[in-house]
Design a protein around this motif. Structure first.
Motif, short mmCIF file in Angstrom:
data_model
loop_
_atom_site.label_atom_id
_atom_site.label_comp_id
_atom_site.label_asym_id
_atom_site.label_seq_id
_atom_site.Cartn_x
_atom_site.Cartn_y
_atom_site.Cartn_z
N PHE A 104 92.70 33.43 52.80
CA PHE A 104 91.49 34.21 52.54
C PHE A 104 90.31 33.70 53.37
CE2 PHE A 104 93.54 35.19 48.32
CZ PHE A 104 93.74 36.54 48.59
N MET A 157 86.39 33.56 50.96
CA MET A 157 86.63 32.88 49.68
C MET A 157 85.60 31.78 49.44
SD MET A 157 90.15 30.90 48.58
CE MET A 157 90.20 30.02 50.16
N ILE A 201 86.31 36.72 47.44
CA ILE A 201 87.30 36.02 46.63
C ILE A 201 86.62 34.79 46.03
CG2 ILE A 201 89.62 35.01 46.54
CD1 ILE A 201 89.63 37.90 47.56
N TRP A 259 93.63 43.58 47.80
CA TRP A 259 92.42 43.38 48.60
C TRP A 259 92.53 44.12 49.93
CZ3 TRP A 259 91.49 39.18 52.53
CH2 TRP A 259 90.14 39.04 52.85
N ILE A 283 96.94 39.54 44.94
CA ILE A 283 95.53 39.71 45.33
C ILE A 283 95.44 40.19 46.77
CG2 ILE A 283 93.36 38.48 45.73
CD1 ILE A 283 94.19 36.60 43.40
#
Length: 785
Positions: free
Chosen positions: A244, A248, A262, A215, A211
């Motif tokens: 994150f 997130m 996220i 990202w 991820i």
């Protein structure tokens, strides 16, 4: 430097003076970012020796060359100049296969041999001079050609760096392969991806790095991470996904906030049977461009499940399924939905590499389990219910019929095991249902009243309906938390709960689902050496471990999906219903025999049960349980290496260090400590091998030591040297051979009374004379043979 001088150099000197200059100064590789030397690929398999353990040999590559810092391109294996230039190519090729790279090189300082794994026909191997090693640009170009990575956008996505961990936590070799294959597939436009990785091998960390790279590269802007256990979501958020930060959020309280990038979500928190519960529909269908599904063998594998609705709603997003146990039944298929796995890393590979804990199995058979039990006519149970007249067997016990003395016997045997090992080893007891878990807790308390009196959390029931038990789940997981120690459960702890220090798994339930079996075994496979956890034991009361022999246990997943008929059939599944229609939800079971009827369970307290057999099985070198007797297994394993007794005796006599032969046999799968448990702990490895493999009468270590003393062998030495040798002989008699071969023994009692290790060695006339005296002592010890 002349030819003859090069022959005198060590392998490390060859690297420093010839190989490194060729790839740095001539070919132009950046030593700081593109070259890593002496790269450990594996940790070395854990070899269990009684209650102790050691590590087998690591696989270590001399050089790994990278594009940027995250994509391995090539492996170089170095040899000294007494070897040919081709001598290391097979070893390099083995490491290249592990790292999933196309280029393998061997060098002895005269030049290179290149092996291109990606070439199907034509020149796979060629010889290069020291000045002809490929440049970074050339290897990256060839790498992209082999992988079919063509466009600049694909290369940009594929080249994005990992998250720079401040703890220098870099992906292991298999995680690297899983990440790069996934990124590569996405860069090429693949939208359904399956990763199969054994429990405990870091699926969540792998997901994070995938991820992160997508990202940061801007390839995926909004990401959803889905799990079906709240504890999995919370662990992910606070551990691996922590970097994150403010980008997130966790979806909760059925609230859809579109301000984040996220998202972590519990399946159950964003869907439901009512339309109002389907929070996922508050997001537009194209809101997420990447969805990662944790433990995708559960609800998302079922075609008509509510959870699958989520994936189909966001069908335009790239979707990655991650599981240790891909579900492949007639009606449920991960492969049908996600496609063939882009990468698989099995339990067997994890144990062999030393990243997962090995295990042994104790199989316990109870008489009524083997023969069944039929009530006499008109017999009533404890509560006055007349027991239906039929033969009850292991399938019925604790589901239809409770033999209370059977529960007591299981608790007694478990307690005996813990008393013989460590009563504070964290233990999970898997029971048939919640009511069985309740009874097992009581039986265990009765067997362990002393420790329960000290702390009532020593034994706890942790099931889906038990608030007090679930409140202690975090403490059971935390390695530093002493309590709870023993927990009884049915389903709740079978998946996703990371109990790193679990040393004992007890199976007192029938397990017929390979998926559930793999998940349960996975509760013990994590290693935590800081807390002394390197292996674990399975005590099996229900023959569940017969599933180890099933070819599906550790093999490649095979798709056997078939379309549903007009009438949908719900298959046996731990998240839906089991084989008799029992509803299961986070460990909660409600027994039913038909529509609207509760299943009858009889309780019988006056039927005696007894132990029929108890057998220990071990995890063998080939990844299978050893099913023959330990003696037979040892004999075959030893005779593969030594054709006769004379072969073994000659090798033993000529070895500078006998311990090297012992370690060699252990690497081949010979379980000498287990053998000592069966044959006798007073015999050393030499006598165990001679006795079991070649039928010789063994002598105890004490008998061998006494035979040496009778010969007055020490008389030729000066007083201090004689005293040291006598003390070494006593050490051998008490503790075995490896102590007298290790010079560190001179630092401990009683040797410290004779001076420092250096002073002791000088009493023999120097280091060489000391080791000569030790070898002669060993000759005398084994001369009777």
């Amino acid at each position: 430097m002349s030819e003859i001088n090069k022959k005198l150099l060590s392998e490390r000197d060859i690297c420093t003076k010839f190989i490194t200059p060729a790839i740095v100064d001539v070919a132009g590789w950046d030593r700081n970012t593109q070259i890593r030397e002496e790269v450990s690929l594996t940790k070395g398999r854990i070899l269990v020796r009684g209650k102790l353990h050691t590590r087998g040999e690591k696989k270590r590559a001399d050089y790994v060359l990278y594009h940027k810092t995250n994509i391995p391109l090539a492996v170089i294996e170095a040899k000294d100049n007494n070897h040919t230039v081709r001598a290391g190519i097979q070893q390099a090729l083995a490491y290249a296969e592990l790292l999933d790279v196309p280029f393998a090189y061997s060098s002895n300082g005269d030049g290179f041999v290149e092996h291109d794994r990606s070439v199907i026909s034509g020149t796979k191997e060629r010889e290069l001079s020291l000045n002809e090693f490929p440049t970074p640009q050339e290897l990256w170009r060839r790498y992209c050609e082999r992988k079919g990575i063509e466009e600049n956008k694909e290369k940009q996505i594929y080249s994005q760096d990992y998250y720079p961990s401040p703890e220098n936590k870099t992906p292991r070799y298999y995680q690297l392969t899983a990440i790069n294959r996934t990124i590569e597939a996405i860069a090429k436009g693949q939208n359904r991806i399956l990763l199969v990785m054994a429990t405990g091998t870091g699926k969540t960390f792998t997901a994070f790095q995938i991820i992160w790279r997508l990202w940061k590269a801007g390839a995926k802007k909004r990401i959803l991470f889905l799990a079906d256990r709240n504890i999995l979501v919370d662990q992910t958020r606070t551990n691996d996904f922590k970097p994150f930060g403010s980008a997130m959020t966790k979806i909760k309280n059925r609230n859809a906030d579109t301000a984040y990038e996220i998202y972590l979500a519990l399946y159950q928190a964003i869907t439901g049977t009512e339309e109002a519960q389907k929070v996922y529909k508050k997001f537009s269908k194209d809101f997420f461009d990447l969805i990662v599904v944790d433990e995708c063998h559960r609800g998302s594998a079922e075609e008509d499940s509510a959870w699958r609705e989520i994936l189909e709603y966001f069908s335009g997003a790239t979707q990655i399924g991650m599981t240790a146990t891909p579900k492949e039944t007639k009606y449920v298929s991960n492969i049908h939905y996600f496609g063939e796995p882009v990468f698989t890393y099995s339990l067997k590979e994890g144990i062999e590499d030393g990243f997962l804990a090995p295990y042994k199995v104790v199989r316990v058979d109870i008489d009524k389990d083997l023969t069944g039990w039929r009530p006499e006519a008109g017999k009533k149970d404890r509560y006055g219910k007349e027991i239906a007249d039929r033969v009850y067997n292991q399938r019925d016990f604790d589901r239809e019929l409770v033999l209370e003395k059977r529960t007591e016997l299981v608790a007694k045997k478990l307690t005996e095991f813990l008393k013989a090992t460590n009563r504070f080893d964290k233990t999970i007891v898997f029971c048939e249902d919640i009511e069985h878990a309740e009874r097992m807790r009581s039986a265990l308390i009765n067997e362990n009243g002393d420790l329960f009196a000290e702390n009532s959390k020593y034994i706890m029931q942790i099931t889906g309906d038990n608030a007090e038990g679930k409140a202690e789940l975090d403490n059971f997981i935390l390695p530093e938390s002493k309590y709870p120690v023993i927990v009884t459960t049915s389903k709740l702890l079978s998946t996703g709960v990371d109990v790193q220090t679990c040393r004992l798994i007890v199976l007192d339930k029938r397990i017929e689902s390979m998926t559930e079996f793999k998940q349960i075994i996975g509760r013990g496979t994590r290693i935590n050496e800081a807390y002394g956890k390197a292996y674990f034991t399975i005590i099996d009361f229900r023959k569940a471990t017969e599933l180890f022999a099933d070819k599906e246990f550790d093999g490649e997943p095979v798709q056997i999906y078939e379309p549903r008929e007009d009438e949908p059939v719900v298959p046996p599944d731990e998240s839906g219903t089991d084989e008799d229609g029992t509803i299961v939800d986070e460990g909660v079971q409600i027994g039913r025999t038909g529509k609207g009827q509760r299943r009858t369970k009889y309780y019988v307290g006056d039927v005696e049960v007894k132990l029929v057999s108890e057998r220990v099985q071990y995890y063998g070198k080939d990844g299978k349980l050893i099913t023959e007797t330990l003696n037979d297994y040892t004999r075959k394993a030893v005779q593969k290496n030594f054709a006769s007794l004379n072969d073994f005796l000659n090798r033993w006599a000529s070895a500078d260090k006998k311990q090297a032969i012992i370690e060699e046999l252990e690497k081949e799968g010979v379980l000498l400590d287990a053998l000592a448990d069966e044959v006798g702990k007073d015999f050393d490895e030499f006598d165990l091998i001679c006795h079991v493999a070649f039928g010789q009468k063994p002598l105890t270590r004490r008998e061998r030591a006494e035979n040496v003393k009778k010969r007055n062998y020490f008389a030729k030495y000066e007083e201090k040297a004689r005293a040291v040798l006598e003390a070494l002989l006593d050490k051998y008699a008490d503790e075995g051979l490896d102590n007298i071969e290790d010079p560190k023994i001179l630092k401990v009692q009683p040797f410290d009374r004779y001076g420092t290790p250096l002073e002791i060695i000088q009493a023999f006339g120097g280091r060489d004379k000391y080791f000569e005296a030790v070898r002669e002592l060993e000759e005398k010890i084994y001369s009777v043979a």
